[in-house]
Design a protein around this motif. Structure first.
Motif, PDB file in Angstrom:
ATOM      1  N   GLY A  12      39.912  50.290  40.519  1.00 45.50           N
ATOM      2  CA  GLY A  12      40.287  48.931  40.890  1.00 45.50           C
ATOM      3  C   GLY A  12      39.498  47.880  40.169  1.00 45.50           C
ATOM      4  N   LYS A  13      39.635  46.660  40.630  1.00 46.85           N
ATOM      5  CA  LYS A  13      39.085  45.499  39.943  1.00 46.85           C
ATOM      6  C   LYS A  13      37.674  45.138  40.371  1.00 46.85           C
ATOM      7  N   ASN A  14      37.340  45.358  41.632  1.00 44.25           N
ATOM      8  CA  ASN A  14      36.151  44.760  42.216  1.00 44.25           C
ATOM      9  C   ASN A  14      35.125  45.827  42.584  1.00 44.25           C
ATOM     10  N   GLN A  15      33.911  45.720  42.053  1.00 45.76           N
ATOM     11  CA  GLN A  15      32.856  46.681  42.353  1.00 45.76           C
ATOM     12  C   GLN A  15      32.550  46.760  43.844  1.00 45.76           C
ATOM     13  N   LYS A  16      32.664  45.658  44.559  1.00 47.12           N
ATOM     14  CA  LYS A  16      32.347  45.641  45.989  1.00 47.12           C
ATOM     15  C   LYS A  16      33.458  46.245  46.835  1.00 47.12           C
ATOM     16  N   GLY A  17      34.570  46.560  46.233  1.00 49.02           N
ATOM     17  CA  GLY A  17      35.580  47.301  46.953  1.00 49.02           C
ATOM     18  C   GLY A  17      36.798  46.523  47.401  1.00 49.02           C
ATOM     19  N   ALA A  18      36.819  45.199  47.235  1.00 51.44           N
ATOM     20  CA  ALA A  18      37.914  44.401  47.789  1.00 51.44           C
ATOM     21  C   ALA A  18      39.282  44.827  47.267  1.00 51.44           C
ATOM     22  N   ASP A  19      39.396  45.080  45.983  1.00 47.89           N
ATOM     23  CA  ASP A  19      40.691  45.446  45.405  1.00 47.89           C
ATOM     24  C   ASP A  19      40.761  46.918  44.996  1.00 47.89           C
ATOM     25  N   ASN A  20      39.795  47.692  45.400  1.00 47.28           N
ATOM     26  CA  ASN A  20      39.753  49.091  44.994  1.00 47.28           C
ATOM     27  C   ASN A  20      40.630  49.973  45.871  1.00 47.28           C
ATOM     28  N   ILE A  21      41.122  51.019  45.270  1.00 43.89           N
ATOM     29  CA  ILE A  21      41.704  52.133  46.007  1.00 43.89           C
ATOM     30  C   ILE A  21      40.804  53.322  45.713  1.00 43.89           C
ATOM     31  N   GLY A  22      40.348  53.949  46.757  1.00 42.66           N
ATOM     32  CA  GLY A  22      39.441  55.072  46.588  1.00 42.66           C
ATOM     33  C   GLY A  22      39.947  56.304  47.292  1.00 42.66           C
ATOM     34  N   GLY A  23      39.233  57.367  47.074  1.00 47.38           N
ATOM     35  CA  GLY A  23      39.585  58.606  47.732  1.00 47.38           C
ATOM     36  C   GLY A  23      38.453  59.597  47.684  1.00 47.38           C
ATOM     37  N   TRP A  24      38.602  60.621  48.490  1.00 47.50           N
ATOM     38  CA  TRP A  24      37.649  61.723  48.455  1.00 47.50           C
ATOM     39  C   TRP A  24      38.414  63.032  48.407  1.00 47.50           C
ATOM     40  N   GLY A  25      37.749  64.033  47.866  1.00 50.77           N
ATOM     41  CA  GLY A  25      38.321  65.372  47.792  1.00 50.77           C
ATOM     42  C   GLY A  25      37.277  66.412  48.131  1.00 50.77           C
ATOM     43  N   VAL A  26      37.700  67.455  48.808  1.00 50.06           N
ATOM     44  CA  VAL A  26      36.811  68.549  49.205  1.00 50.06           C
ATOM     45  C   VAL A  26      37.519  69.868  48.940  1.00 50.06           C
ATOM     46  N   VAL A  27      36.773  70.810  48.385  1.00 49.38           N
ATOM     47  CA  VAL A  27      37.270  72.164  48.138  1.00 49.38           C
ATOM     48  C   VAL A  27      36.271  73.137  48.752  1.00 49.38           C
ATOM     49  N   HIS A  45      41.822  62.420  50.874  1.00 43.69           N
ATOM     50  CA  HIS A  45      42.254  61.228  51.595  1.00 43.69           C
ATOM     51  C   HIS A  45      42.052  60.016  50.695  1.00 43.69           C
ATOM     52  N   THR A  46      42.878  58.995  50.879  1.00 42.34           N
ATOM     53  CA  THR A  46      42.713  57.747  50.128  1.00 42.34           C
ATOM     54  C   THR A  46      42.455  56.590  51.086  1.00 42.34           C
ATOM     55  N   THR A  47      41.778  55.561  50.557  1.00 43.69           N
ATOM     56  CA  THR A  47      41.418  54.377  51.323  1.00 43.69           C
ATOM     57  C   THR A  47      41.518  53.164  50.419  1.00 43.69           C
ATOM     58  N   GLU A  48      41.993  52.061  50.950  1.00 42.63           N
ATOM     59  CA  GLU A  48      41.998  50.799  50.210  1.00 42.63           C
ATOM     60  C   GLU A  48      40.730  50.017  50.538  1.00 42.63           C
ATOM     61  N   GLY A  49      40.294  49.196  49.587  1.00 38.72           N
ATOM     62  CA  GLY A  49      39.159  48.303  49.808  1.00 38.72           C
ATOM     63  C   GLY A  49      37.866  49.039  50.096  1.00 38.72           C
ATOM     64  N   THR A  50      37.472  49.924  49.222  1.00 41.84           N
ATOM     65  CA  THR A  50      36.304  50.771  49.451  1.00 41.84           C
ATOM     66  C   THR A  50      35.419  50.775  48.213  1.00 41.84           C
TER      67      THR A  50
END
Length: 151
Positions: A12-27, A45-50
């Protein structure tokens, strides 16, 4: 023995997370012997603003919860390519707790909501999982799979 790989990611655009889409993965792998492993489970899982660090921590929380629910009486290892996650669990978290969740600069620890959750999970184990660093993007199949799920 179970071996977990966890990873977090953001785009995303913003380091602080405002416009980011993030996610985590586990195996999770079941270790049959020193050569043979089998894929036990995976999740993402995915999360917006992270932020990336928040997603790394969420991946670890998922691992800890899964271990506690399904593998609490087994030796488990969690690998993360995040120095932040590994150092937090192995070096910083107990000191932060003793100092009222303040870091060395006497500021409140970042991501405190997730850090507290991790601390509580870690305190709940009779057999505490090992949390170790792995190199990211270095061909380690577990890390590569967790990264692919996170992104």
């Amino acid at each position: 023995m179970k071996i977990f790989y966890c990873d977090g990611s953001t785009r995303g655009k913003n380091q602080k997370g405002a416009d980011n889409i993030g996610g985590w993965g586990v195996v999770c792998f079941n270790v049959i012997d020193s050569v043979d492993w089998e894929l036990e489970s995976f999740d993402c899982h995915t999360t917006e603003g992270t932020t990336n660090n928040r997603e790394e921590l969420k991946a670890l929380i998922y691992c800890l919860a899964d271990i506690k629910e399904h593998y609490a009486d087994e030796h488990c290892i969690i690998y993360s390519d995040s120095a932040y996650v590994v150092n937090m669990c192995n070096s910083w978290i107990d000191g932060w707790a003793a100092k009222g969740w303040k870091n060395r600069k006497k500021q409140t620890v970042e991501n405190l909501d997730l850090v507290l959750e991790i601390y509580n999970w870690l305190q709940s184990f009779f057999i505490r999982p090992d949390i170790e660093k792995c190199d990211g993007h270095a061909g380690d199949i577990g890390n590569e799979l967790a990264d692919a799920l996170a992104t």
